[in-house]
Design an enzyme around this catalytic site. Structure first.
Site, PDB file in Angstrom:
ATOM      1  CB  THR A  91      80.791 -69.426  49.657  1.00  0.00           C
ATOM      2  OG1 THR A  91      79.563 -69.261  48.949  1.00  0.00           O
ATOM      3  CG2 THR A  91      80.525 -69.232  51.138  1.00  0.00           C
ATOM      4  CB  CYS A 112      81.651 -67.309  53.902  1.00  0.00           C
ATOM      5  SG  CYS A 112      81.121 -67.043  55.589  1.00  0.00           S
ATOM      6  CB  CYS A 113      81.029 -62.653  54.016  1.00  0.00           C
ATOM      7  SG  CYS A 113      80.295 -61.009  54.010  1.00  0.00           S
ATOM      8  CB  ILE A 114      84.497 -59.237  53.940  1.00  0.00           C
ATOM      9  CG1 ILE A 114      85.606 -58.247  53.556  1.00  0.00           C
ATOM     10  CG2 ILE A 114      84.471 -59.479  55.452  1.00  0.00           C
ATOM     11  CD1 ILE A 114      85.608 -57.836  52.101  1.00  0.00           C
TER      12      ILE A 114
END
Length: 267
Positions: free
Chosen positions: A240, A177-179
């Protein structure tokens, strides 16, 4: 095993009623019963969670790590936490947002989030797990790889690289998730990931250019909103955007929940 006032279901009785375990909706549920939201298929899944330090600017994003752990717990998974035993690229004063003149260790800092129950990533054995999840935070782009400095030309930490490849080779799901999806983009050319949108829609996706860099690596970026995740079924990679989107915390929490749910389904 049954709550009062139903002693007849726990001892012999001339009553023709069946034991309480058969009368699921007539009495309080028997011991060991789980709510329908916890899938039987998810129960007992063994999941490794890999952290990158503690704190959004130089380690793992705390809310993302916590959200992943909460959803894994709710899904009945057995979790073990890992981090590489390496020095952080830098240390950031989170109050001032400026560099701090000190050195910290990624494993030691990650232990804060793991409440001390953590292991060196070098000791992770893929055969002992059904899936692996990487929360985000700048520590991913600084400590697990060099994306923060080198972008698409980054290098990935050797133990992170070998962990990703081992789970992929074993056809076990990888959640990011995220980066963190940039790790998959760098290690698995041609895979599909999302970091949200490829345009800064309404100012909600200030790092939208990351999607272009992912595409330049030969991967396919799939545009998704913060409440959604994308499943690359061929590679068993679930992603995500989380804090890559400027959204309320509960929406980020829910989006990570969809990622965890899909990972457990694939496990």
């Amino acid at each position: 095993c049954c709550p009062a006032p139903a002693p007849q279901c726990c001892s012999p009785s001339p009553s023709p009623q069946p034991p309480c375990r058969l009368r699921r909706w007539a009495l309080p549920p028997p011991c060991g019963w789980l709510p329908p939201s916890v899938s039987d298929a998810a129960m007992g899944k063994r999941v490794a969670v890999v952290l990158a330090g503690c704190g959004v600017f130089d380690g793992s994003e705390i809310h993302e790590a916590s959200a992943a752990l909460v959803h894994l717990s709710r899904g009945g998974a057995e979790v073990k936490i890992f981090a590489p035993n390496i020095e952080q690229r830098d240390v950031v004063n989170h109050l001032k947002g400026s560099p701090a003149d000190e050195k910290r260790n990624v494993l030691v800092e990650s232990a804060r989030l793991a409440r001390g129950n953590i292991q060196d990533l070098a000791d992770l054995k893929v055969g002992e797990f059904d899936a692996v999840i990487f929360p985000g935070g700048f520590g991913v782009a600084k400590n697990l790889c060099s994306w923060a400095v080198d972008g698409k030309n980054c290098t990935v930490n050797e133990h992170v690289n070998s962990t990703l490849r081992a789970f992929h080779s074993a056809k076990k799901p990888i959640g990011l998730c995220c980066i963190s999806p940039v790790l998959a983009a760098k290690v698995f050319p041609g895979c599909e990931v999302t970091v949200g949108q490829d345009k800064n829609i309404d100012g909600r996706f200030p790092d939208a250019e990351t999607a272009s860099a992912i595409a330049e690596l030969g991967c396919k970026h799939i545009c998704k909103d913060v409440s959604e995740s994308h499943v690359d079924k061929a590679n068993k990679i679930v992603t995500t955007c989380a804090f890559m989107c400027k959204a309320p915390l509960h929406e980020i929490f829910d989006g990570i929940g969809t990622m965890v749910e899909e990972v457990l389904k694939l496990a």
